[in-house]
Write a protein that holds these residues in place. Structure first.
Motif, mmCIF file in Angstrom:
data_model
loop_
_atom_site.group_PDB
_atom_site.id
_atom_site.type_symbol
_atom_site.label_atom_id
_atom_site.label_comp_id
_atom_site.label_asym_id
_atom_site.label_seq_id
_atom_site.Cartn_x
_atom_site.Cartn_y
_atom_site.Cartn_z
ATOM 1 N N CYS A 1 37.962 43.165 49.860
ATOM 2 C CA CYS A 1 38.108 43.131 48.406
ATOM 3 C C CYS A 1 37.346 44.279 47.744
ATOM 4 O O CYS A 1 37.846 44.905 46.801
ATOM 5 C CB CYS A 1 37.605 41.795 47.861
ATOM 6 S SG CYS A 1 38.718 40.409 48.182
ATOM 7 N N ARG A 2 36.166 44.552 48.261
ATOM 8 C CA ARG A 2 35.366 45.630 47.675
ATOM 9 C C ARG A 2 36.021 46.992 47.915
ATOM 10 O O ARG A 2 36.048 47.849 47.027
ATOM 11 C CB ARG A 2 33.952 45.609 48.261
ATOM 12 C CG ARG A 2 32.981 46.535 47.553
ATOM 13 C CD ARG A 2 31.602 46.457 48.196
ATOM 14 N NE ARG A 2 31.037 45.131 48.090
ATOM 15 C CZ ARG A 2 30.382 44.694 47.010
ATOM 16 N NH1 ARG A 2 30.228 45.494 45.976
ATOM 17 N NH2 ARG A 2 29.882 43.476 46.988
ATOM 18 N N TYR B 1 36.493 44.707 43.950
ATOM 19 C CA TYR B 1 35.989 43.403 43.537
ATOM 20 C C TYR B 1 34.760 43.025 44.355
ATOM 21 O O TYR B 1 34.724 43.256 45.568
ATOM 22 C CB TYR B 1 37.031 42.302 43.761
ATOM 23 C CG TYR B 1 38.270 42.389 42.908
ATOM 24 C CD1 TYR B 1 38.284 43.102 41.717
ATOM 25 C CD2 TYR B 1 39.439 41.730 43.289
ATOM 26 C CE1 TYR B 1 39.420 43.169 40.936
ATOM 27 C CE2 TYR B 1 40.584 41.795 42.520
ATOM 28 C CZ TYR B 1 40.578 42.517 41.354
ATOM 29 O OH TYR B 1 41.707 42.573 40.590
ATOM 30 N N ALA C 1 33.608 38.024 42.192
ATOM 31 C CA ALA C 1 34.760 38.290 41.321
ATOM 32 C C ALA C 1 36.046 37.785 41.961
ATOM 33 O O ALA C 1 36.893 37.171 41.300
ATOM 34 C CB ALA C 1 34.861 39.782 41.028
ATOM 35 N N ALA C 2 36.213 38.046 43.261
ATOM 36 C CA ALA C 2 37.401 37.572 43.968
ATOM 37 C C ALA C 2 37.430 36.047 44.000
ATOM 38 O O ALA C 2 38.494 35.420 43.820
ATOM 39 C CB ALA C 2 37.432 38.127 45.388
ATOM 40 N N LYS D 1 38.592 34.701 40.647
ATOM 41 C CA LYS D 1 40.017 34.881 40.430
ATOM 42 C C LYS D 1 40.822 33.829 41.194
ATOM 43 O O LYS D 1 41.795 33.278 40.678
ATOM 44 C CB LYS D 1 40.440 36.283 40.849
ATOM 45 C CG LYS D 1 39.933 37.382 39.924
ATOM 46 C CD LYS D 1 40.419 38.744 40.347
ATOM 47 C CE LYS D 1 39.859 39.827 39.441
ATOM 48 N NZ LYS D 1 40.282 39.670 38.029
#
Length: 331
Positions: free
Chosen positions: A97-98, A103, A107-108, A111
């Protein structure tokens, strides 16, 4: 010394050569004034083109896509995480994700959690919610003390349009999420409420049902389903605390990550060394497991992720090593 002759000025009498004398400016202004009561103002009409039925349909479709953008993103992230579609390029979902989206893990997680809440608010159960004459939904609504919740068919169809409106609901139970959202819609005058309104509503609910959060990061717990359909199939799974929130915990299992209310967690009360052993076993299961494995292999790995102990037997250790040598090399 003779002075040069002075030039004589031309006569400026009322006579005007070749034309009538000009009317005075005062008379001209008066003659051009119009009575405002009978004045006519000419306005050029601007035609507003009507949308065709197809254009109206397209507009509605695109508006819905904009409103559901955060929902679609969360659902996609959940698929990428649960199916481990990142494993060919990254060791962990957090690294993926990063690197791919910029993200953070949190944050992920938010979501994905927001998408789950959105899905809950969109269910048929919400559309057909049972409403009593005093506006409360039994029995859950009465237990949290909400009053004067005015709900209507149109109100039930009002859904969040961004993640900020949904995020405060994550810590609540699914049925209470619906209650809180409808209260927020009511306070917003029947419109989509702001994130601040939703947060205030959730805070009031939490104050009535507040349970102190004593969990710690790294602690290993057991997931208790307790009539929560979102946790179906996860009962008894190891849940390693990765974030401690005010009324919930974010936990990692061997194949996913969840934000769970405190009532759905039960600590194993393991020592720190035992918690570390569980994490290592969980990580090993995660590296081997995939949806393409034989059913018997999947069941074995799932069983390991629900053990009531922080270690593997000799046989379990041997089988897991065989699976690691067999499948990890194929990834």
């Amino acid at each position: 010394m003779n002075k040069p002759p002075r030039k004589r000025k031309k006569a400026t009498s009322g006579a005007f050569s070749g034309s009538e004398p000009p009317a005075s400016s005062t008379n001209e202004d008066i003659s051009q004034q119009v009575d405002p009561a009978i004045a006519t103002i000419t306005v050029t009409a601007v035609e507003v083109p009507e949308l065709t039925e197809q254009e109206q349909s397209d507009r509605l479709h695109l508006e819905r896509k904009v409103e559901r953008a955060f929902f679609e993103a969360g659902k996609a992230l959940a698929q990428l995480r649960d199916r481990r579609l990142y494993r060919s390029t990254h060791k962990t979902f957090e690294e993926y994700c990063r690197s791919r989206f910029g993200y953070t893990r949190m944050a992920a997680t938010y979501k994905i959690a927001a998408a789950t809440v959105m899905e809950n608010l969109s269910t048929i159960g919400l559309q057909n919610a049972e409403i009593t004459t005093d506006g409360l939904q039994p029995p859950q609504m009465s237990t949290i003390g909400l009053q004067n919740v005015e709900m209507s068919t149109s109100g039930l169809q009002i859904l969040p349009t961004n993640e900020r409106q949904v995020r405060p609901l994550v810590a609540l139970e699914p049925e209470v999420q619906r209650t809180a959202w409808q209260q927020a819609v009511h306070e917003a005058g029947g419109k989509v409420p702001t994130g601040r309104i939703v947060k205030d509503v959730v805070q009031r609910i939490m104050e009535r049902t507040k349970v102190p959060n004593t969990y710690q990061i790294g602690e290993v717990c057991q997931i208790i389903v307790k009539d929560n359909p979102e946790l179906r199939g996860k009962g008894g799974c190891w849940a390693i605390i990765s974030a401690v929130n005010e009324f919930s915990c974010t936990v990692e299992t061997w194949n996913s990550e969840y934000t769970i209310g405190l009532q759905h967690l039960k600590s194993y009360n393991y020592l720190p060394a035992e918690c570390q052993q569980v994490r290592e076993i969980s990580d090993r299961i995660s590296r081997v497991y995939s949806s393409g494995l034989e059913e018997s292999v999947q069941k074995f790995l799932e069983m390991l992720g629900k053990l009531n102990r922080a270690y593997l037997t000799d046989l379990e250790e041997k089988v897991l090593r065989v699976l690691e040598s067999e499948y990890i090399n194929e990834i």
